[in-house]
Write a protein that holds these residues in place. Sequence first.
Motif, short mmCIF file in Angstrom:
data_model
loop_
_atom_site.label_atom_id
_atom_site.label_comp_id
_atom_site.label_asym_id
_atom_site.label_seq_id
_atom_site.Cartn_x
_atom_site.Cartn_y
_atom_site.Cartn_z
N PHE A 18 10.06 46.34 17.54
CA PHE A 18 10.43 47.75 17.53
C PHE A 18 9.84 48.46 18.75
CE2 PHE A 18 11.52 46.83 13.19
CZ PHE A 18 12.60 47.66 12.96
N GLU A 19 8.58 48.11 19.08
CA GLU A 19 7.93 48.78 20.22
C GLU A 19 8.72 48.60 21.50
OE1 GLU A 19 3.89 47.45 20.54
OE2 GLU A 19 3.47 48.32 18.57
N GLU A 20 9.22 47.37 21.71
CA GLU A 20 9.93 47.10 22.97
C GLU A 20 11.37 47.58 22.95
OE1 GLU A 20 9.63 42.94 23.80
OE2 GLU A 20 7.44 43.04 23.75
N GLU A 21 12.04 47.39 21.81
CA GLU A 21 13.49 47.62 21.81
C GLU A 21 13.93 48.95 21.20
OE1 GLU A 21 16.20 44.60 20.98
OE2 GLU A 21 14.76 43.00 21.22
N ALA A 22 13.09 49.51 20.35
CA ALA A 22 13.48 50.78 19.70
C ALA A 22 12.21 51.62 19.49
CB ALA A 22 14.18 50.49 18.38
N PRO A 23 11.61 52.08 20.62
CA PRO A 23 10.36 52.82 20.49
C PRO A 23 10.53 54.03 19.56
CG PRO A 23 10.93 52.48 22.80
CD PRO A 23 12.10 52.02 21.99
N ARG A 306 21.50 36.64 21.54
CA ARG A 306 21.72 37.23 22.87
C ARG A 306 22.32 38.62 22.86
NH1 ARG A 306 21.79 32.84 26.65
NH2 ARG A 306 21.63 30.90 25.49
N LEU A 307 23.13 38.96 21.87
CA LEU A 307 23.91 40.20 22.00
C LEU A 307 23.37 41.39 21.23
CD1 LEU A 307 27.57 38.76 21.90
CD2 LEU A 307 26.13 39.26 23.88
N VAL A 308 22.76 41.14 20.08
CA VAL A 308 22.35 42.28 19.24
C VAL A 308 21.24 43.07 19.94
CG1 VAL A 308 21.30 42.97 17.04
CG2 VAL A 308 22.94 41.08 17.11
N ARG A 309 21.38 44.39 19.93
CA ARG A 309 20.34 45.28 20.48
C ARG A 309 19.84 46.16 19.35
NH1 ARG A 309 20.00 42.21 23.45
NH2 ARG A 309 20.67 41.92 25.57
N LEU A 310 18.54 46.16 19.14
CA LEU A 310 17.98 46.89 18.00
C LEU A 310 18.20 48.40 18.11
CD1 LEU A 310 16.48 46.08 15.48
CD2 LEU A 310 14.33 46.38 16.68
N GLY A 311 17.96 48.96 19.30
CA GLY A 311 18.07 50.41 19.47
C GLY A 311 19.43 50.94 19.04
N PRO A 312 20.54 50.45 19.65
CA PRO A 312 21.87 50.92 19.25
C PRO A 312 22.17 50.64 17.78
CG PRO A 312 22.00 49.72 21.32
CD PRO A 312 20.59 49.57 20.82
N LEU A 314 20.16 50.71 15.31
CA LEU A 314 19.45 51.64 14.41
C LEU A 314 19.70 53.10 14.77
CD1 LEU A 314 16.01 49.85 14.01
CD2 LEU A 314 17.91 49.91 12.41
N GLU A 315 20.62 53.33 15.72
CA GLU A 315 20.85 54.69 16.21
C GLU A 315 21.17 55.66 15.06
OE1 GLU A 315 24.38 55.62 16.30
OE2 GLU A 315 23.70 57.66 16.75
N HIS A 316 21.87 55.16 14.01
CA HIS A 316 22.26 56.04 12.90
C HIS A 316 21.08 56.60 12.13
CE1 HIS A 316 21.87 52.03 11.07
NE2 HIS A 316 21.42 52.70 10.04
N THR A 317 19.90 56.00 12.30
CA THR A 317 18.74 56.50 11.55
C THR A 317 18.09 57.71 12.24
OG1 THR A 317 17.18 55.02 12.63
CG2 THR A 317 18.23 54.19 10.65
N ASN A 318 18.51 57.98 13.48
CA ASN A 318 17.97 59.15 14.19
C ASN A 318 18.67 60.41 13.70
OD1 ASN A 318 16.21 57.74 15.87
ND2 ASN A 318 17.89 57.20 17.25
N PHE A 319 18.22 60.94 12.61
CA PHE A 319 18.91 62.09 12.05
C PHE A 319 17.91 63.16 11.66
CE2 PHE A 319 20.66 64.51 8.49
CZ PHE A 319 21.83 64.96 9.07
N GLU A 320 18.19 64.39 12.06
CA GLU A 320 17.36 65.53 11.64
C GLU A 320 18.21 66.41 10.74
OE1 GLU A 320 14.27 66.17 12.41
OE2 GLU A 320 13.94 64.67 13.98
N CYS A 321 17.66 66.81 9.60
CA CYS A 321 18.35 67.81 8.77
C CYS A 321 18.14 69.15 9.48
CB CYS A 321 17.75 67.88 7.38
SG CYS A 321 17.87 66.37 6.46
N ASP A 322 19.19 69.67 10.09
CA ASP A 322 19.02 70.90 10.87
C ASP A 322 18.58 72.06 10.01
OD1 ASP A 322 21.85 70.16 12.96
OD2 ASP A 322 19.71 69.83 13.29
N LEU A 323 17.72 72.88 10.57
CA LEU A 323 17.32 74.09 9.86
C LEU A 323 18.44 75.11 9.99
CD1 LEU A 323 13.65 74.52 11.04
CD2 LEU A 323 14.42 74.33 8.68
#
Length: 331
Positions: A18-23, A306-312, A314-323
């Motif tokens: 996670f540290e390297e691929e999806a900080p 070779r092909l899977v990239r962790l960051g992209p 898991l991109e869907h988990t970057n979510f903020e409930c907007d105020l």
Amino acid sequence: MRMRSPAAGGRDLREFSFEEEAPGQEVRAVERRVLLETLASKLPPGTISFSSKLKSIAEQGPDGTLLELEDGRQILSKIVIGCDGVNSSIARWMGFSEPRYVGHMAFRGLAEYADGQPFEPKVNYIYGRGVRAGFVPVSPTKVYWFICFNRQDSGSKITDPAVLKSEALDLVRGWPSDLLAVMRSTPEGAVVRTPLVDRWLWSGRAPSASRGGRVVLAGDAWHPMTPNLGQGACCALEDAVVLARRLAAAGATGRADGVEAAMRAYEAERWARVFPLTARAGLVGALVQWENPAVCAARDGVVIPRLVRLGPFLEHTNFECDLIEPAPQSP
Ligand SMILES: Cc1cc2nc3c(=O)[nH]c(=O)nc-3n(C[C@H](O)[C@H](O)[C@H](O)COP(=O)(O)OP(=O)(O)OC[C@H]3O[C@@H](n4cnc5c(N)ncnc54)[C@H](O)[C@@H]3O)c2cc1C
């Protein structure tokens, strides 16, 4: 995160950092009981009435909605939030279709190690043909595991805990010994088998998530999704945050139509989040459950290493409930 094949005692396909691929990203496993107890502890004592099974629901015109419970109690409610899970009777009452079985089932279990579990804090996945398994520590003494497997129909419910556990072990016979050890360390009563289902809320075709400003759905009751992205419970929690903010802002205005508008705004905001996730989870499930030997060989030989990239991924988990800004008070 470690990915393996069941062959050769668990051949490593790839290890992700996670540290390297999806900080900034992490996988955090939480035991359901602990989550529920923590949430409940924030409420004043007596707020929750446990073991109150809903029997029927009926509109009572301007008075509200009448809930009849199995123990005979009746509750006349101004607002009902239907969060009664994947087999929601409130969703059914609102005209939603039954969730669709997607052709895979899951076993889940919680292994117990009274003297401490021996694993590193890693998510372990093992990909077979039409069967995949995984395990992850959830506490110093507990390890969660799952198996997803293909099955044409969901079959009848198994009630004998010993049969459940042995059926799960049969699916992964000869698989890596650490997975089998985790499964064997699971009390029989702590294994469940669940058919995986979803419901795609096509715009214009699915009923509205709310009715008359009095009843509104949240969580699996509204948007059951397959667990392939690990987002169902996360989305249920997000729903709760957004709905509570919307209703609180509407309550502050004191306007009669405010609650209905708040429920509609909640639906629009959350639909944009949950519809794509439901679709993506369904598609990911179809891909990772493939049984075809050539496809599985390509997955194990090329795609995962070779092909899977962790960051992209898991991109869907970057979510903020907007105020949202609270609406102005009415004069
Ligand atoms: C195999 C598997 C793995 C999963 N993994 C993940 C994961 O890694 N991450 C993630 O975020 N999600 C995951 N999920 C999804 C997650 O479990 C659900 O999305 C989540 O539990 C939904 O929460 P909910 O509160 O909407 O419904 P539920 O958790 O189902 O709660 C519904 C509640 O309503 C109650 N109820 C039902 N009917 C009635 C009634 N008639 N009267 C009164 N009460 C009633 C039930 O007893 C229950 O307490 C997974 C699901 C499965 C099947």
